[in-house]
Design an enzyme around this catalytic site. Sequence first.
Site, PDB file in Angstrom:
ATOM      1  N   LYS A 105      43.587  33.051  53.567  1.00 18.76           N
ATOM      2  CA  LYS A 105      42.246  32.899  54.149  1.00 18.76           C
ATOM      3  C   LYS A 105      42.171  31.601  54.940  1.00 18.76           C
ATOM      4  CE  LYS A 105      39.707  35.390  50.588  1.00 18.76           C
ATOM      5  NZ  LYS A 105      38.346  35.865  50.462  1.00 18.76           N
ATOM      6  N   ASP A 140      59.051  59.315  39.930  1.00 20.20           N
ATOM      7  CA  ASP A 140      58.878  58.480  38.753  1.00 20.20           C
ATOM      8  C   ASP A 140      59.680  57.189  38.951  1.00 20.20           C
ATOM      9  OD1 ASP A 140      59.124  57.388  36.128  1.00 20.20           O
ATOM     10  OD2 ASP A 140      58.465  59.353  35.376  1.00 20.20           O
ATOM     11  N   LYS A 161      31.592  38.467  37.505  1.00 17.34           N
ATOM     12  CA  LYS A 161      31.131  39.722  38.100  1.00 17.34           C
ATOM     13  C   LYS A 161      29.653  39.878  37.756  1.00 17.34           C
ATOM     14  CE  LYS A 161      35.377  41.261  39.187  1.00 17.34           C
ATOM     15  NZ  LYS A 161      35.814  41.288  40.582  1.00 17.34           N
ATOM     16  N   HIS A 199      46.087  36.475  47.966  1.00 12.64           N
ATOM     17  CA  HIS A 199      45.449  36.631  49.289  1.00 12.64           C
ATOM     18  C   HIS A 199      44.534  35.466  49.641  1.00 12.64           C
ATOM     19  CE1 HIS A 199      41.961  38.356  47.145  1.00 12.64           C
ATOM     20  NE2 HIS A 199      41.266  38.163  48.254  1.00 12.64           N
ATOM     21  N   GLU A 252      30.396  37.058  42.262  1.00 10.56           N
ATOM     22  CA  GLU A 252      30.379  38.396  42.873  1.00 10.56           C
ATOM     23  C   GLU A 252      29.183  39.143  42.328  1.00 10.56           C
ATOM     24  OE1 GLU A 252      35.030  39.249  43.865  1.00 10.56           O
ATOM     25  OE2 GLU A 252      34.430  39.475  41.768  1.00 10.56           O
ATOM     26  N   LYS A 260      49.665  39.427  42.275  1.00  9.42           N
ATOM     27  CA  LYS A 260      49.086  38.811  41.102  1.00  9.42           C
ATOM     28  C   LYS A 260      48.337  39.866  40.288  1.00  9.42           C
ATOM     29  CE  LYS A 260      45.100  38.743  41.169  1.00  9.42           C
ATOM     30  NZ  LYS A 260      43.822  39.360  41.497  1.00  9.42           N
ATOM     31  N   HIS A 297      43.770  32.541  42.361  1.00  7.43           N
ATOM     32  CA  HIS A 297      42.932  32.125  43.496  1.00  7.43           C
ATOM     33  C   HIS A 297      42.283  30.748  43.268  1.00  7.43           C
ATOM     34  CE1 HIS A 297      43.531  36.208  44.517  1.00  7.43           C
ATOM     35  NE2 HIS A 297      42.401  36.728  44.107  1.00  7.43           N
ATOM     36  N   ASP A 313      42.553  37.386  36.356  1.00  6.49           N
ATOM     37  CA  ASP A 313      42.333  38.074  37.627  1.00  6.49           C
ATOM     38  C   ASP A 313      42.155  37.074  38.774  1.00  6.49           C
ATOM     39  OD1 ASP A 313      41.855  40.238  39.366  1.00  6.49           O
ATOM     40  OD2 ASP A 313      39.689  40.122  39.061  1.00  6.49           O
TER      41      ASP A 313
HETATM   42  C1  BG6 Z   1      40.981  40.032  43.700  1.00  5.29           C
HETATM   43  C2  BG6 Z   1      40.445  40.347  42.335  1.00  5.29           C
HETATM   44  O1  BG6 Z   1      42.219  39.385  43.603  1.00  5.29           O
HETATM   45  O2  BG6 Z   1      40.075  39.188  44.391  1.00  5.29           O
HETATM   46  C3  BG6 Z   1      39.065  40.968  42.425  1.00  5.29           C
HETATM   47  O3  BG6 Z   1      41.325  41.233  41.671  1.00  5.29           O
HETATM   48  C4  BG6 Z   1      38.157  40.104  43.269  1.00  5.29           C
HETATM   49  O4  BG6 Z   1      38.516  41.164  41.131  1.00  5.29           O
HETATM   50  C5  BG6 Z   1      38.813  39.782  44.591  1.00  5.29           C
HETATM   51  O5  BG6 Z   1      36.943  40.824  43.478  1.00  5.29           O
HETATM   52  C6  BG6 Z   1      37.968  38.814  45.412  1.00  5.29           C
HETATM   53  O6  BG6 Z   1      38.545  38.641  46.662  1.00  5.29           O
HETATM   54  P1  BG6 Z   1      37.653  38.203  47.906  1.00  5.29           P
HETATM   55  O7  BG6 Z   1      38.625  37.979  49.005  1.00  5.29           O
HETATM   56  O8  BG6 Z   1      36.696  39.329  48.170  1.00  5.29           O
HETATM   57  O9  BG6 Z   1      36.928  36.956  47.476  1.00  5.29           O
END
Ligand code: BG6
Length: 463
Positions: free
Chosen positions: A172, A85, A316, A168, A206, A138, A230, A225
Site C-alpha cells: 500500500k 488433490d 470487526k 498486502h 472494520e 499470511k 499488517h 489475522d
Molecule cells: C486481511 C485480513 O489480511 O486484511 C482481513 O485477513 C482484513 O480480515 C483485511 O479485513 C483488511 O485489508 P484492507 O486492505 O482492506 O485494510
Amino acid sequence: MSVISSDAFVFFGATGDLAYKMIFPALQALIGSGGLRMPIIGVARGKMTLDQLRERARGSLREHGGIDAVAFDRLAAQMQYIDGDYNDADTYARLKQALGKANHPLHYLAIPPDMFGIVVEGLARSGCATGARIVVEKPFGRDLASAKRLNRILHDVFPESSIFRIDHYLGKEAVENLLYFRFANTFIEPVWSRTHIDNVQITMAENFGIQGRGSFYDDVGALRDVVQNHLLQVTALLAMEAPLGYEPEAMRAEKLRLFQAMRPLKPSQLVRGQFRGYRGERGVAADSSVETFAALRLHIDTWRWAGVPFFIRTGKCLPLTACEVMVSLKEPPLAVFDAASTARTNYFRFRLGPEVTLAVGARVKRAGERMRGESVELLARHRSVGEELPYQRLIGEAIRGDPSRFTSDACVEAAWAVLDPVWDNAGPVHEYAPGSWGPEAADAIASRHGGWHDPKKEKARPC
Ligand code: BG6
C-alpha cells in the site's frame, strides 16, 4: 537480486476466497498493464472445469473492481486449470506438463498454511520447484514454533531469495509513505522520539464482520489475522531507524532490529473481544473463544523509544472502516495562554485507508482580544491516480524477483516472538456490541495516555 523474470504464474487455491477477492483482480490489472504475458495456471480441489474457473474469475472481477474486456479476454485465454488433490502425485505431474517450456514458474500458495508442506513437497518431487519462486500468504504459521517449522519446510526446497512472504499492507502506498515521510523531511527527525512523542496509536477498524470466512477466521482470530503481520509491519515502519540505503537487505536489517527490540507482549497488556453474534456465524464453533477484537500495548526497548507506548487496536464490527495512525506529541511545557488542554492538540495523523490523509494537529489563536486558541489540522489528502492495487504490485514484483516489499524469514519469526507469550495465556474474551468500539475493558490499555483515539468518518473535502 535475481534478474530473471518468472515465466509462468501458478496459483494453488484457485477456487478459494483469496483468489476470488484479490488474485483475479490483480491478474487482470497486471495483464492490462502488459506485465503478465505467460501461462496462468490455477490449481485447486474445487471439482471445477476450466470454463467454470473462467466464470468464477468473471464473477470475481464484477464484484471487485470491474471487468476490463480486453484484459479479461486475455486472462481467460491464458488461463489453464488443474483440478486435483494436493496429496496426489498426479496433480503435480499434470502441472509439470501444463508448465511446458516454462523454466522459472512462480507458485503462489493461496491455501491454508497446514497445506504448505504437502504442496512444497509435491512441487519438489515433480520437478516443478526447480528454478521456481514461491509466494506464501499470511498468516505464516500460528506461532513462533510453527513459523520456524514452515521456514524449514520452505528452505528444504527453495533458497530464501526465492521465497516471497506476502503481506498486502506492504504493497500500500500510504503504508510505504510512513517511512518515506519520516526520512524525506528534516522537520520530522527532531521530534520523532521519546523526547517529544507521548504515545503512538494504530487503529485498524472494520465496520463489517467476518464476511462468510468463518472457518478460516475461527482458526486464526484478530491477532494472527492482522496484528502479527499488517499492524506490526506498520509499527516497524513508524519506529525503525533509517535503513543504510534502499537495498532490500538494508530495509530488512533495520526492520529486524526493530522487531527484536519489541518487548514480548505480556498478557496484562492485551484485551481481547468478540462481537455479539460471532458464535452464530457459519463455520464458527458455538463456544468459540477466538477474538474478533484486540487492543494491546507494545514497548520498544531502544534509545529512541524507551517509555513511549505503541498502542494497537483492531476489530470487526466496529463503528467504521478506517486504518489510522495517531502519533501524539507531548504537550508544551507550560500552558502560557489557554488552560492546559486535555484533548490531543499536537499530533501527526496518518489515515492509511480507505481514504488516504496526512494531518498535523496544531493550536492556533482564535480571532479576538484574548489569547485563546483552537485546534486545527493542517491537512494533505492523497488522490490515487493510476495507483496499483497492492496485490497487483506485489505479484508483479515477485514475478520480477524483487524482494523489497516482502518479509524475510527472520522478520516473520521476530514478529511472532513478540506475540508468543500470550497464546496460552491470553485472558478472557469479552463480548462487545456490534457497532461499538469494542469491550470496555480495552479502555484501560490506553487510559494513562489520554485514552484511545477514535478515527472519525473523513469529511469529503476537496484535495
Ligand atoms: C486481511 C485480513 O489480511 O486484511 C482481513 O485477513 C482484513 O480480515 C483485511 O479485513 C483488511 O485489508 P484492507 O486492505 O482492506 O485494510
